[in-house]
Design an enzyme around this catalytic site. Structure first.
Site: not given
Length: 367
Positions: A132-134, A295, A308
């Protein structure tokens, strides 16, 4: 004056979103801002937080119950509900008492809130599929640091969007720091202490679950309780960076920090119980004005199935430092791959500018 500046920024951001971002057909919505008074006793701090922002408690309870049942195995629920009965052995004050008070406010069993608040620490390891997440920290042409993040979560993002809020943590009737979190979660994954630093946490899937458990037994901090502690205690970027490096966390994590000076930015890579690496803003000569963390370890190539990082880098390079702004950062966090079906919210913040703290709930995420 600050309220007017924040309102102006919000209106500009909303205009930018509606004219620039294409999603599922639904519109992104600004998160409600609730208030928590840190001068109150821990048992009382969350008593009236929903009255300050108009959040629907009945709806919140239903969503939290559905979320827990959908992502946690029954045997784990039973174990963590038992932890709730011995909470002080696992979580230090004031957080154990805050959870007790919040349990009463929400009308939810204490064990359920323990599950919600320890979920990251029991799911972040090398067999996890919940990447998850940027997070991006960058310096604009005036050398002001702007920090943005997407919080992506593979497990039931539709539920998380419904319980996303901003929280203004206050002391002496003044804002100490702003945070974006989920109702029922008292740790901090995204936050900013204005005039000092901003910080976000991205999941790192390394190591083994048994190592997380061992670190917890040996005094490691619950990962995002540690991040909240940094926001409460660190008075400037340097103190925050040293705390992020030196505080042992139960689970592996990436702490991404921004400061108020043009060179203040870092990715702190954490193993369970210790620091693994620190990458500083300016160290990558290909793009010295910004850092990007998703990640994956900064020194390794991300997998082709989840790149990403390069999508964000390409978007940042197209914008360029001279055109960079909070609105442009939101746009970067809305490009394909960086913005995806699991994105629950986007937060834009700046420790150098208190008017720049805004969270949009990403109902417009692609299907």
């Amino acid at each position: 004056m600050l309220t007017i500046k924040r309102l102006t920024f919000s209106l500009l951001l909303l205009f930018y979103i509606t004219t620039s971002v294409k999603g599922s057909g639904q519109a992104a919505q600004p998160a409600k801002t609730c208030t928590v008074n840190l001068d109150l006793l821990p048992l009382q701090r969350w008593n009236n937080f929903t009255s300050s922002c108009g959040f629907n408690l009945t709806k919140g309870r239903e969503i939290i119950n559905a979320l827990i049942k959908s992502v946690v195995k029954p045997e784990v629920i039973e174990l963590l509900q038992d932890v709730g009965a011995k909470l002080d052995d696992y979580l230090p004050l004031p957080y154990s008492d805050e959870l007790r008070g919040l349990s009463s406010t929400l009308g939810l069993p204490l064990g359920d809130l323990v599950i919600l608040n320890l979920l990251y620490d029991i799911t972040a390891y090398d067999d996890s599929s919940s990447k998850a997440c940027t997070s991006i920290v960058a310096s604009d042409k005036q050398n002001k640091i702007i920090h943005g993040r997407n919080l992506d979560y593979q497990m039931q993002p539709k539920y998380l969007r419904e319980i996303t809020i901003q929280v203004d943590f206050q002391r002496n009737k003044k804002s100490l720091f702003m945070a974006t979190t989920y109702v029922g979660y008292i740790g901090v994954i995204t936050g900013c202490r204005h005039g000092a630093f901003s910080i976000s946490g991205d999941e790192r899937d390394k190591g083994k679950l048994w190592k997380n458990i061992l670190t917890a037994l040996n005094g490691g901090k619950s990962t995002f309780f540690a991040q909240r502690m940094i926001l409460e205690q660190a008075r400037n970027y340097e103190e925050a960076l040293q705390m992020a490096i030196n505080t042992p966390t139960i689970a592996p994590v990436y702490f991404i920090l921004g400061g108020v000076k043009s060179w203040e930015g870092a990715i702190v890579v954490k193993d369970s119980g210790k620091v693994a690496n620190v990458s500083l803003l300016g160290s990558d000569l290909k793009h010295p004005w910004y850092i990007v963390e998703t990640n994956y370890d900064p020194w390794l190539r991300p997998p082709a199935t989840d790149d990403r990082r390069d999508a964000a880098i390409n978007a940042m390079n197209k914008v360029g430092k001279n055109n960079f702004s909070p609105q442009q950062l939101y746009n970067v966090l809305s490009v394909n791959l960086v913005f995806n079906k699991d994105t629950t919210y986007t937060t834009i913040m700046s420790a150098a500018d208190p008017s720049v703290y805004h969270t949009m709930i990403r109902y417009d995420a692609p299907n």
